[in-house]
Design a protein around this motif. Structure first.
Motif, PDB file in Angstrom:
ATOM      1  N   GLY A 171      -4.993  -4.855  17.112  1.00  0.00           N
ATOM      2  CA  GLY A 171      -5.557  -3.711  16.419  1.00  0.00           C
ATOM      3  C   GLY A 171      -4.720  -2.455  16.613  1.00  0.00           C
ATOM      4  N   LEU A 172      -5.205  -1.373  16.028  1.00  0.00           N
ATOM      5  CA  LEU A 172      -4.480  -0.102  16.035  1.00  0.00           C
ATOM      6  C   LEU A 172      -4.191   0.383  17.450  1.00  0.00           C
ATOM      7  N   ASP A 173      -5.170   0.246  18.358  1.00  0.00           N
ATOM      8  CA  ASP A 173      -4.995   0.795  19.699  1.00  0.00           C
ATOM      9  C   ASP A 173      -4.029  -0.021  20.548  1.00  0.00           C
ATOM     10  N   LEU A 174      -3.719  -1.247  20.133  1.00  0.00           N
ATOM     11  CA  LEU A 174      -2.793  -2.086  20.885  1.00  0.00           C
ATOM     12  C   LEU A 174      -1.410  -2.146  20.238  1.00  0.00           C
ATOM     13  N   ALA A 175      -1.357  -2.127  18.917  1.00  0.00           N
ATOM     14  CA  ALA A 175      -0.064  -2.198  18.231  1.00  0.00           C
ATOM     15  C   ALA A 175       0.492  -0.815  17.916  1.00  0.00           C
ATOM     16  N   GLY A 176      -0.346   0.233  18.060  1.00  0.00           N
ATOM     17  CA  GLY A 176       0.066   1.554  17.616  1.00  0.00           C
ATOM     18  C   GLY A 176      -0.115   1.660  16.106  1.00  0.00           C
ATOM     19  N   GLY A 177      -0.058   2.859  15.575  1.00  0.00           N
ATOM     20  CA  GLY A 177      -0.222   3.037  14.137  1.00  0.00           C
ATOM     21  C   GLY A 177      -0.920   4.338  13.816  1.00  0.00           C
ATOM     22  N   VAL A 178      -1.463   4.412  12.595  1.00  0.00           N
ATOM     23  CA  VAL A 178      -2.124   5.636  12.162  1.00  0.00           C
ATOM     24  C   VAL A 178      -3.565   5.340  11.771  1.00  0.00           C
ATOM     25  N   GLY A 192       0.987  -0.444  13.390  1.00  0.00           N
ATOM     26  CA  GLY A 192       2.440  -0.577  13.252  1.00  0.00           C
ATOM     27  C   GLY A 192       3.102   0.536  12.487  1.00  0.00           C
ATOM     28  N   ILE A 193       2.330   1.385  11.816  1.00  0.00           N
ATOM     29  CA  ILE A 193       2.902   2.509  11.059  1.00  0.00           C
ATOM     30  C   ILE A 193       2.821   3.766  11.909  1.00  0.00           C
ATOM     31  N   GLN A 194       3.926   4.494  12.032  1.00  0.00           N
ATOM     32  CA  GLN A 194       3.954   5.693  12.861  1.00  0.00           C
ATOM     33  C   GLN A 194       4.112   6.972  12.049  1.00  0.00           C
ATOM     34  N   ASP A 195       4.463   6.857  10.778  1.00  0.00           N
ATOM     35  CA  ASP A 195       4.751   8.022   9.947  1.00  0.00           C
ATOM     36  C   ASP A 195       3.519   8.362   9.109  1.00  0.00           C
ATOM     37  N   THR A 196       2.722   9.349   9.562  1.00  0.00           N
ATOM     38  CA  THR A 196       1.490   9.673   8.856  1.00  0.00           C
ATOM     39  C   THR A 196       1.738  10.208   7.458  1.00  0.00           C
ATOM     40  N   ALA A 197       2.799  10.991   7.292  1.00  0.00           N
ATOM     41  CA  ALA A 197       3.082  11.553   5.964  1.00  0.00           C
ATOM     42  C   ALA A 197       3.405  10.446   4.971  1.00  0.00           C
ATOM     43  N   ARG A 198       4.214   9.490   5.414  1.00  0.00           N
ATOM     44  CA  ARG A 198       4.563   8.367   4.545  1.00  0.00           C
ATOM     45  C   ARG A 198       3.318   7.558   4.184  1.00  0.00           C
ATOM     46  N   ALA A 199       2.489   7.287   5.183  1.00  0.00           N
ATOM     47  CA  ALA A 199       1.281   6.508   4.935  1.00  0.00           C
ATOM     48  C   ALA A 199       0.340   7.245   3.982  1.00  0.00           C
ATOM     49  N   LYS A 200       0.199   8.568   4.170  1.00  0.00           N
ATOM     50  CA  LYS A 200      -0.657   9.348   3.286  1.00  0.00           C
ATOM     51  C   LYS A 200      -0.151   9.317   1.851  1.00  0.00           C
ATOM     52  N   ALA A 201       1.172   9.351   1.700  1.00  0.00           N
ATOM     53  CA  ALA A 201       1.746   9.335   0.351  1.00  0.00           C
ATOM     54  C   ALA A 201       1.461   8.012  -0.341  1.00  0.00           C
ATOM     55  N   VAL A 202       1.557   6.910   0.394  1.00  0.00           N
ATOM     56  CA  VAL A 202       1.318   5.602  -0.218  1.00  0.00           C
ATOM     57  C   VAL A 202      -0.162   5.405  -0.510  1.00  0.00           C
ATOM     58  N   ILE A 203      -1.029   5.860   0.405  1.00  0.00           N
ATOM     59  CA  ILE A 203      -2.458   5.730   0.181  1.00  0.00           C
ATOM     60  C   ILE A 203      -2.874   6.494  -1.073  1.00  0.00           C
ATOM     61  N   GLY A 204      -2.259   7.649  -1.276  1.00  0.00           N
ATOM     62  CA  GLY A 204      -2.610   8.462  -2.442  1.00  0.00           C
ATOM     63  C   GLY A 204      -1.895   8.067  -3.711  1.00  0.00           C
ATOM     64  N   LYS A 205      -1.116   6.992  -3.647  1.00  0.00           N
ATOM     65  CA  LYS A 205      -0.342   6.563  -4.809  1.00  0.00           C
ATOM     66  C   LYS A 205      -1.264   6.164  -5.959  1.00  0.00           C
ATOM     67  N   THR A 206      -0.890   6.515  -7.178  1.00  0.00           N
ATOM     68  CA  THR A 206      -1.679   6.155  -8.351  1.00  0.00           C
ATOM     69  C   THR A 206      -0.805   5.468  -9.372  1.00  0.00           C
ATOM     70  N   ALA A 207      -1.386   4.550 -10.087  1.00  0.00           N
ATOM     71  CA  ALA A 207      -0.704   3.875 -11.184  1.00  0.00           C
ATOM     72  C   ALA A 207      -1.747   3.563 -12.243  1.00  0.00           C
ATOM     73  N   GLU A 214      -6.983  12.650  10.934  1.00  0.00           N
ATOM     74  CA  GLU A 214      -5.849  11.737  11.060  1.00  0.00           C
ATOM     75  C   GLU A 214      -5.307  11.802  12.486  1.00  0.00           C
ATOM     76  N   ARG A 215      -4.878  10.661  12.984  1.00  0.00           N
ATOM     77  CA  ARG A 215      -4.271  10.642  14.312  1.00  0.00           C
ATOM     78  C   ARG A 215      -3.281   9.489  14.378  1.00  0.00           C
ATOM     79  N   THR A 216      -2.334   9.627  15.272  1.00  0.00           N
ATOM     80  CA  THR A 216      -1.276   8.629  15.436  1.00  0.00           C
ATOM     81  C   THR A 216      -1.314   8.068  16.849  1.00  0.00           C
ATOM     82  N   ILE A 217      -1.177   6.737  16.943  1.00  0.00           N
ATOM     83  CA  ILE A 217      -1.064   6.077  18.247  1.00  0.00           C
ATOM     84  C   ILE A 217       0.327   5.467  18.320  1.00  0.00           C
ATOM     85  N   GLY A 218       1.138   5.924  19.239  1.00  0.00           N
ATOM     86  CA  GLY A 218       2.513   5.447  19.341  1.00  0.00           C
ATOM     87  C   GLY A 218       2.600   4.030  19.865  1.00  0.00           C
ATOM     88  N   PRO A 219       3.700   3.327  19.567  1.00  0.00           N
ATOM     89  CA  PRO A 219       3.857   1.954  20.056  1.00  0.00           C
ATOM     90  C   PRO A 219       3.900   1.870  21.572  1.00  0.00           C
TER      91      PRO A 219
END
Length: 621
Positions: free
Chosen positions: A124-131, A264-279, A445-450
């Motif tokens: 999970g997030l707390d063991l693998a790190g991530g956002v 596994g994701i550490q870049d919150t800005a990148r993750a936010k951009a993909v989550i907000g992606k529209t098509a 939003e919060r980040t957990i490092g690896p």
């Protein structure tokens, strides 16, 4: 007395051996890695792209090994986990926005274990790190848009019936209709009752005015809110798959909030951009001589070959139907050409609009316009001389197909002209996911490092080891030979617990580790009850073999009752809990089942092997 039949001993042995093999992959720690994939399904990775990434890693002095490659993904394993973020940033900058570079964990499970379906537990997030993100759906906006639609419908009805002197106002989710006469008011209430059943209304006589006040019913409001949150959940679940995360978690929290966790994701800005992606998808007619210049637009073809042959296509601005009306989309193959296609099913409103739009334009060409908002990464240097990264989204529109309308279309039809099966799958996926039904905002939003994740794993394993050691020592000292049997059963219980979680793909979190520690303590409870009962029987002068049988048989009902009640609590926790509570509940529930098996059948099998069928004068208990 106290001897199991051969089949029961074999059954226990088979269960333990199978559990051992399916728990075994968890001793193979995964390698830190970066994963490279195309920004769209149509973009394939080449060996040249991987060689470019390798050159960047070499230049940065990052030690790597084990490069893996297929046409959709590339994986580079790293020696040090601390190098992951640096490698991800540098490779992403080198390859550009056409590629997605994500940090990941590459499995090291031997091939022979994978061939029998054995794999390690997911972390999970707390063991693998991530956002972690907490998003809030703007349900008031959904209701406001619904009221605007209702206002438009009422005004349209008034114009159609040529009612004069009627005034319609909407404010704070309340529709107020002022009629010129009581006859008009009666006619309008009949329309509301027949066509707008979602409204609850009342007639009001105020200052000589004929008023109707209407508002959405509580049931309908809840339905609209639930639809918006559920649709956003579906959309988000499909979007986060593009990031390349092994076990993303997207779930509802409360009435209008959504939790997104990306291990596994550490870049919150990148993750936010993909989550907000529209098509989205729009079906538009090709512009002809009668189309005004202000009502036409030109777009390139999505297929490079068609673009080279025909160039840009000019189409009308006004769409016939959009992707909002798509209720289902499935990938298939054209039986005539064997090329990929997407079978589209529209909702009732979309089917009506499509039929009307194509019925009146047979022999004209209709374009399928694909609109995608892509994330662009911009790097700059701030006043402190540090690199600053910002992400912006820009729309990219291209025409998937441009085909002649042969007959009026309905709610079901096909889209052809796609480049490859991957492009068809991506299009179907985006259409099924749809657009966001309501805007969302990031509440938290919060980040957990690896490194923190690795520290959590270390602490969790240490807590299990300490707890297990203390329990083993207590049972051995206090119950002697019987404690030895219980300790062996307890070890088997841990193996089976890990095996079952691995087989069912359960995600291990820190609360899950707490559940394992609790299971270690609870697993010997049954043995304590059994052994205490055996001691009582011995104190009452019962022969040793009879005492053993009575201890196991008479303690069974008590053990069963206690574990059933705890299991019910675990089910309730899983049903109403979220996130970490669910992780704890899953581990606890599985631990109860495995401990019942090992504490009763496993321990008795070992005791039977030691004492069964023998003349025993004294028990070491």
């Amino acid at each position: 007395m106290n001897r199991y039949p051969i089949w029961k001993n074999l059954l226990i042995l088979v269960v333990v051996v199978v559990g051992f093999f399916y728990a075994l992959p968890n001793i193979y720690a995964p390698d830190p890695a970066i994963q490279i994939s195309g920004s769209s399904a149509a973009l394939e990775i080449t060996e040249g792209d991987l060689q470019k990434a390798e050159a960047v890693l070499t230049e940065q002095g990052i030690d790597y090994f084990g490069v893996e490659f297929d046409k959709s993904n590339g994986l580079i394993r790293l020696r040090q986990q601390d190098d992951q973020l640096t490698a991800q940033r540098k490779v992403q900058a080198s390859l550009g926005n056409d590629f997605v570079v994500a940090v990941n964990l590459a499995p090291t499970t031997p091939e022979w274990l994978l061939n029998i379906g054995a794999g390690p537990m997911k972390l999970g997030l707390d063991l693998a790190g991530g956002v972690h993100f907490l998003l809030e759906v703007d349900t008031p906006k959904v209701l406001a848009e619904e009221m605007e639609s209702i206002e438009s419908y009422i005004n349209k009805h008034i114009r159609k019936e040529r009612m004069r002197g009627v005034d319609v106002r909407v404010r704070d989710n309340l529709v107020t209709i002022e009629a010129a006469s009581d006859e008009q008011r009666v006619a309008l209430t009949s329309m509301l009752r027949a066509d707008l059943s979602e409204l609850q209304y009342e007639k009001v006589d105020e200052g000589g005015k004929y008023l109707i006040r209407a508002s959405l019913s509580d049931t309908y409001i809840r339905e609209k809110e639930d639809y918006a949150v559920t649709q956003n959940l579906t959309t988000l679940r499909n979007r986060v798959n593009e990031i390349g995360v092994a076990e993303p978690m997207v779930q509802r929290q409360g009435r209008n909030r959504i939790v997104v966790e990306l291990p596994g994701i550490q870049d919150t800005a990148r993750a936010k951009a993909v989550i907000g992606k529209t098509a989205n998808l729009e079906f538009r007619l090709e512009a002809d001589a009668a189309t005004l210049a202000s009502q036409r637009e030109s777009y390139p073809m999505r297929d490079d070959r068609q673009q080279r042959l025909y160039g840009d296509a000019t189409i009308e601005k006004r769409p016939i139907v959009t992707g909002q009306n798509v209720s289902n989309a499935q990938v298939g193959y054209d039986p005539d050409t064997s090329l990929p296609q997407v079978s589209i099913t529209l909702d009732s409103q979309g089917g009506t609009l499509m039929h009307r739009g194509t019925r009146e334009n047979i022999k004209r060409r209709m374009a399928v316009l694909f609109i995608e908002y892509k994330t662009e990464t911009k790097r700059s240097i701030d006043e402190n001389g540090e690199e600053k990264i910002t992400y912006t989204q820009t729309p990219e529109s291209s025409i998937i197909s441009l085909a002649t309308i042969q007959s009026a279309l309905g709610k079901s039809f096909r889209i052809t002209g796609l480049e490859n099966p991957q492009a068809a799958s991506e299009l179907a996926l985006l259409l099924r996911a749809g657009a966001l039904a309501a805007p969302m905002g990031f509440v938290e939003e919060r980040t957990i490092g690896p490194s923190l994740g690795a520290e959590n794993i270390s602490q969790g394993v240490k807590s299990v080891q300490i707890g297990l050691a203390l329990v083993l020592l207590f049972m051995l000292v206090y119950y002697r030979a019987f404690g030895f049997a219980a300790n062996i059963a307890l070890a088997f219980n841990l193996v089976l617990l890990i095996a079952v979680m691995s087989i069912f793909g359960a995600t291990l979190t820190m609360p899950g580790i707490a559940g394992i520690v609790l299971t270690v303590g609870m697993a010997v409870d049954a043995n304590v009850l059994i052994f205490s009962r055996i001691r009582e029987e011995l104190e009452n002068g019962v022969p040793p073999q009879t005492a053993i049988k009575a201890g196991f048989d008479r303690a069974f009902e008590t053990i069963l009752d206690a574990n059933i009640t705890t299991f019910i609590v675990a089910i309730i926790l899983y049903a109403i809990g979220s996130g970490s509570v669910k992780g704890f509940a899953v581990t606890l529930a599985i631990g109860i089942v495995t401990s019942m098996f090992t504490a009763i059948m496993g321990t008795r099998a070992i005791v039977n092997l030691i004492y069964g069928g023998r003349r025993v004068q004294k028990l070491w208990i």
